[in-house]
Design a protein around this motif. Structure first.
Motif, mmCIF file in Angstrom:
data_model
loop_
_atom_site.group_PDB
_atom_site.id
_atom_site.type_symbol
_atom_site.label_atom_id
_atom_site.label_comp_id
_atom_site.label_asym_id
_atom_site.label_seq_id
_atom_site.Cartn_x
_atom_site.Cartn_y
_atom_site.Cartn_z
ATOM 1 N N PRO A 34 -10.932 7.477 -4.669
ATOM 2 C CA PRO A 34 -11.245 6.017 -5.405
ATOM 3 C C PRO A 34 -10.074 5.188 -5.249
ATOM 4 O O PRO A 34 -9.014 5.691 -5.359
ATOM 5 N N VAL A 35 -9.977 3.803 -5.457
ATOM 6 C CA VAL A 35 -8.878 2.911 -5.408
ATOM 7 C C VAL A 35 -8.799 2.809 -7.006
ATOM 8 O O VAL A 35 -9.752 2.551 -7.860
ATOM 9 N N GLU A 36 -7.527 2.854 -7.274
ATOM 10 C CA GLU A 36 -7.133 2.179 -8.769
ATOM 11 C C GLU A 36 -5.941 1.309 -8.642
ATOM 12 O O GLU A 36 -5.201 1.446 -7.652
ATOM 13 N N THR A 37 -5.736 0.647 -9.577
ATOM 14 C CA THR A 37 -4.730 -0.280 -9.611
ATOM 15 C C THR A 37 -3.710 0.176 -10.496
ATOM 16 O O THR A 37 -3.861 0.580 -11.835
ATOM 17 N N ARG A 38 -2.312 0.406 -10.107
ATOM 18 C CA ARG A 38 -1.287 1.070 -10.816
ATOM 19 C C ARG A 38 -0.157 -0.057 -10.817
ATOM 20 O O ARG A 38 0.253 -0.617 -9.679
ATOM 21 N N PRO A 39 0.750 0.026 -11.872
ATOM 22 C CA PRO A 39 2.103 -0.823 -11.683
ATOM 23 C C PRO A 39 3.013 -0.398 -10.375
ATOM 24 O O PRO A 39 2.857 1.199 -10.132
ATOM 25 N N LEU A 40 3.446 -0.860 -10.088
ATOM 26 C CA LEU A 40 4.615 -0.641 -8.687
ATOM 27 C C LEU A 40 5.530 0.693 -8.923
ATOM 28 O O LEU A 40 5.360 1.531 -8.296
ATOM 29 N N VAL A 176 9.770 -4.680 -1.391
ATOM 30 C CA VAL A 176 9.179 -5.932 -0.896
ATOM 31 C C VAL A 176 8.162 -6.680 -1.619
ATOM 32 O O VAL A 176 7.864 -7.733 -1.863
ATOM 33 N N ALA A 177 6.983 -5.547 -2.232
ATOM 34 C CA ALA A 177 6.229 -6.042 -3.064
ATOM 35 C C ALA A 177 6.693 -6.874 -4.345
ATOM 36 O O ALA A 177 6.212 -7.938 -4.805
ATOM 37 N N ALA A 178 7.602 -6.167 -4.673
ATOM 38 C CA ALA A 178 8.431 -6.625 -6.058
ATOM 39 C C ALA A 178 8.801 -8.162 -5.835
ATOM 40 O O ALA A 178 8.861 -8.875 -6.460
ATOM 41 N N ALA A 179 9.539 -7.985 -4.429
ATOM 42 C CA ALA A 179 10.152 -9.389 -4.168
ATOM 43 C C ALA A 179 9.225 -10.650 -3.968
ATOM 44 O O ALA A 179 9.775 -11.634 -4.190
ATOM 45 N N VAL A 180 7.864 -10.293 -3.751
ATOM 46 C CA VAL A 180 7.003 -11.476 -3.535
ATOM 47 C C VAL A 180 6.242 -11.645 -4.966
ATOM 48 O O VAL A 180 5.233 -12.458 -4.946
ATOM 49 N N GLY A 181 6.836 -11.093 -5.910
ATOM 50 C CA GLY A 181 6.232 -11.038 -7.393
ATOM 51 C C GLY A 181 4.891 -10.390 -7.690
ATOM 52 O O GLY A 181 4.395 -10.580 -8.600
ATOM 53 N N ILE A 182 4.701 -9.247 -6.846
ATOM 54 C CA ILE A 182 3.457 -8.612 -7.354
ATOM 55 C C ILE A 182 3.945 -7.350 -8.194
ATOM 56 O O ILE A 182 5.017 -6.639 -7.864
ATOM 57 N N ALA A 183 3.327 -7.252 -9.254
ATOM 58 C CA ALA A 183 3.620 -6.168 -10.297
ATOM 59 C C ALA A 183 2.839 -5.012 -10.270
ATOM 60 O O ALA A 183 3.270 -3.973 -10.951
ATOM 61 N N GLU A 184 1.713 -5.092 -9.616
ATOM 62 C CA GLU A 184 0.959 -3.677 -9.582
ATOM 63 C C GLU A 184 0.072 -3.896 -8.109
ATOM 64 O O GLU A 184 -0.269 -5.036 -7.783
ATOM 65 N N LEU A 185 -0.189 -2.547 -7.528
ATOM 66 C CA LEU A 185 -1.060 -2.678 -6.311
ATOM 67 C C LEU A 185 -2.329 -1.867 -6.374
ATOM 68 O O LEU A 185 -2.473 -0.861 -7.017
ATOM 69 N N PRO A 186 -3.124 -2.063 -5.678
ATOM 70 C CA PRO A 186 -4.518 -1.340 -5.548
ATOM 71 C C PRO A 186 -4.098 -0.115 -4.624
ATOM 72 O O PRO A 186 -3.475 -0.257 -3.336
ATOM 73 N N VAL A 187 -4.294 1.125 -4.856
ATOM 74 C CA VAL A 187 -3.808 2.278 -3.922
ATOM 75 C C VAL A 187 -4.896 3.362 -4.324
ATOM 76 O O VAL A 187 -5.921 3.255 -5.287
ATOM 77 N N HIS A 188 -5.046 4.172 -3.179
ATOM 78 C CA HIS A 188 -5.962 5.503 -3.334
ATOM 79 C C HIS A 188 -5.178 6.289 -4.344
ATOM 80 O O HIS A 188 -4.024 6.667 -4.244
ATOM 81 N N ARG A 189 -6.470 6.755 -5.070
ATOM 82 C CA ARG A 189 -5.764 7.704 -6.150
ATOM 83 C C ARG A 189 -5.327 9.279 -5.433
ATOM 84 O O ARG A 189 -5.909 9.467 -4.192
ATOM 85 N N PRO A 190 -4.393 9.792 -5.839
ATOM 86 C CA PRO A 190 -3.814 10.998 -5.079
ATOM 87 C C PRO A 190 -5.079 12.040 -5.000
ATOM 88 O O PRO A 190 -5.839 11.940 -6.073
ATOM 89 N N VAL A 191 -5.035 12.915 -4.096
ATOM 90 C CA VAL A 191 -5.902 14.106 -3.969
ATOM 91 C C VAL A 191 -5.756 14.947 -5.260
ATOM 92 O O VAL A 191 -4.412 15.581 -5.143
ATOM 93 N N ARG A 192 -6.634 15.394 -6.003
ATOM 94 C CA ARG A 192 -6.124 16.529 -6.881
ATOM 95 C C ARG A 192 -6.782 17.843 -6.356
ATOM 96 O O ARG A 192 -7.604 18.034 -5.986
ATOM 97 N N VAL A 193 -5.723 18.583 -6.350
ATOM 98 C CA VAL A 193 -5.596 19.994 -5.769
ATOM 99 C C VAL A 193 -5.527 21.201 -6.842
ATOM 100 O O VAL A 193 -4.299 21.197 -7.479
ATOM 101 N N LEU A 194 -6.488 22.090 -6.693
ATOM 102 C CA LEU A 194 -6.266 23.356 -7.458
ATOM 103 C C LEU A 194 -5.562 24.315 -6.218
ATOM 104 O O LEU A 194 -6.126 24.458 -5.205
ATOM 105 N N VAL A 195 -4.336 25.058 -6.662
ATOM 106 C CA VAL A 195 -3.789 26.051 -5.905
ATOM 107 C C VAL A 195 -3.700 27.183 -6.745
ATOM 108 O O VAL A 195 -3.440 27.632 -7.773
ATOM 109 N N LEU A 196 -4.657 28.145 -6.026
ATOM 110 C CA LEU A 196 -5.040 29.441 -6.652
ATOM 111 C C LEU A 196 -4.431 30.420 -5.550
ATOM 112 O O LEU A 196 -4.740 30.642 -4.658
ATOM 113 N N SER A 197 -3.557 31.439 -6.402
ATOM 114 C CA SER A 197 -3.065 32.677 -5.711
ATOM 115 C C SER A 197 -3.818 33.880 -6.261
ATOM 116 O O SER A 197 -3.699 33.973 -7.497
ATOM 117 N N THR A 198 -4.212 34.670 -5.437
ATOM 118 C CA THR A 198 -4.885 36.037 -6.027
ATOM 119 C C THR A 198 -4.045 37.349 -5.473
ATOM 120 O O THR A 198 -3.358 37.319 -4.773
#
Length: 414
Positions: A34-40, A176-198
């Protein structure tokens, strides 16, 4: 059977899954996050979800590229090193001054780098070409119109797309986002990964080893690889070779993960807890026509999250992550570019590869000479050689020998 074992005569090639087919199957398991808005400051490494259109121009106003004097170039046409033109200095313009008065003909304004160019001025003469006067300045030479001036909009014009959707947000992109006055951006949430060693034989680094035990390294290595790919890893350490314990661990994460990566327990021997626990729970196991990393598995665990099972030998595990998991994660996280850079290189030494399997050998690529040399033997337990490598040599499955001097595809790892 280890993941280095050769394909036996009673295991014909048509029973092996191709690398491309398994890669596509893994990719199909992960949906776009999903897309979420985050501070730069919280967007580094993430993928931009929408085009960024500049609300202002860069520079937003014409300004000086040098410390010096704002002038009308026509006033300096007669100036030379021996016969300077002298002009009264009517204003000081430091960077940040907003009430900049126009420049009158026959005068100069002392100006600092980044300060707004006054109306009427069309050039800046550097202070090094003057006597640095504060009331009257001697100007030793002429200047062309536009000299040492950064024109409004010459970098980015307001209303133009400065970053496209899918762009990985690195330092320059956030800048460059900051330079044009943008404080936050719409980004895709990182993939949440379980890492399991057996493996009941696994011991945490730093503890004392008993005979028959080994230090657990795959979990940390794969979690780091997930993080490098922009994901958010959660390490599930040292699940013993017990099916009930395996399911108990997974049940607590059904609603919090996008992907489970396991290492080990997928070969053909006894005590293969991953295969025993996941078979019949949405995960299918196969043999992929590759070396290292033949035993693989993937699917969805009880319709909750995607699962990719990797071999337990460390090089097999890491190469499999590079080939199958990393591109799928990047695609799910909205990145436009999901593959490593590839180059063609000249093989510095001969090599032999197994038939009917695509081989990935560790190598060191020299960008100056264009040569690549092998790093270590092909064994899937030789982690030290992978740590010294900066690329993987991708040997096609129909190639069994390559003499020195051959051209080979290399996948750059750094």
């Amino acid at each position: 059977m280890t993941d280095d074992a050769c394909v036996s005569s009673n295991n014909p090639a048509h029973e092996l899954t191709s690398v491309a087919d398994h890669r596509a199957k893994v990719a199909s398991l992960l949906t776009r996050t999903p897309v979420e808005t985050r501070p730069l400051q919280n967007c580094l490494g993430l993928a931009l979800a929408e085009d960024l259109v500049a609300p202002i121009s860069l520079p937003p106003f014409s300004n000086s590229a040098m410390d010096g004097y704002a002038v009308r170039s026509v006033d300096l046409t007669e100036a030379t090193q021996d016969e300077p033109v002298k002009l009264p200095v009517s204003e000081d313009i430091p960077a940040g001054r907003v009430d900049v008065p126009p420049l009158q003909p026959g005068t100069a304004h002392r100006i600092m780098t980044g300060a707004q160019l006054p109306p009427g001025a069309d050039a800046v003469i550097p202070v090094e070409r003057t006597d640095a006067g504060t009331e009257t300045v001697a100007l030793f030479g002429s200047v062309q119109p536009g000299a040492h001036v950064r024109r409004a909009g010459e970098d980015v014009a307001a209303g133009t797309t400065v970053l496209t959707a899918g762009t990985r947000l690195g330092a320059a992109q956030l800048g460059v986002a900051a330079a044009v006055g943008i404080a936050e951006l719409p980004v895709h949430r990182p993939v949440r990964v379980l890492v399991l060693s057996t493996g009941s034989e696994l011991v945490a680094p730093g503890e004392e080893l008993q005979l028959g035990q080994i230090y657990e390294s795959n979990g940390l290595m794969l979690a780091a690889a997930v993080q490098e790919a922009g994901g958010e890893p959660t390490m599930l350490r040292f699940v013993p070779d017990d099916v009930d314990a395996f399911h108990e661990v997974l049940q607590t994460h059904l609603d919090s993960a996008d992907l489970l990566i396991t290492s080990g327990g997928v070969s053909a021997g006894a005590y293969e807890v991953v295969k025993d626990a996941l078979a019949g729970n949405g995960v299918e196991f196969t043999k992929v026509a590759m070396q290292p990393g033949m035993p693989q598995g993937c699917g969805r665990y009880r319709d909750a999250f995607a699962v990719v099972t990797l071999p337990g030998n460390p090089v097999s595990s890491m190469v499999s992550f590079e080939v199958f998991v990393r591109p799928a994660m990047l695609a799910a996280a909205g990145h436009a570019t999901t593959t490593r850079h590839r180059r063609q290189a000249v093989l510095a030494e001969s090599l032999v590869a197994p038939s009917r399997r695509q081989q990935f050998r560790r190598g060191v690529f020299d960008p100056v000479s264009g040569e690549v040399s092998l790093q270590g033997a092909p064994g899937s337990h030789l982690l030290g050689s992978l740590a010294r490598a900066n690329c993987l040599l991708a040997i096609p499955e129909d190639v069994t020998e390559m003499p020195a001097g051959s051209t080979v595809d290399v996948v750059l790892l750094d």
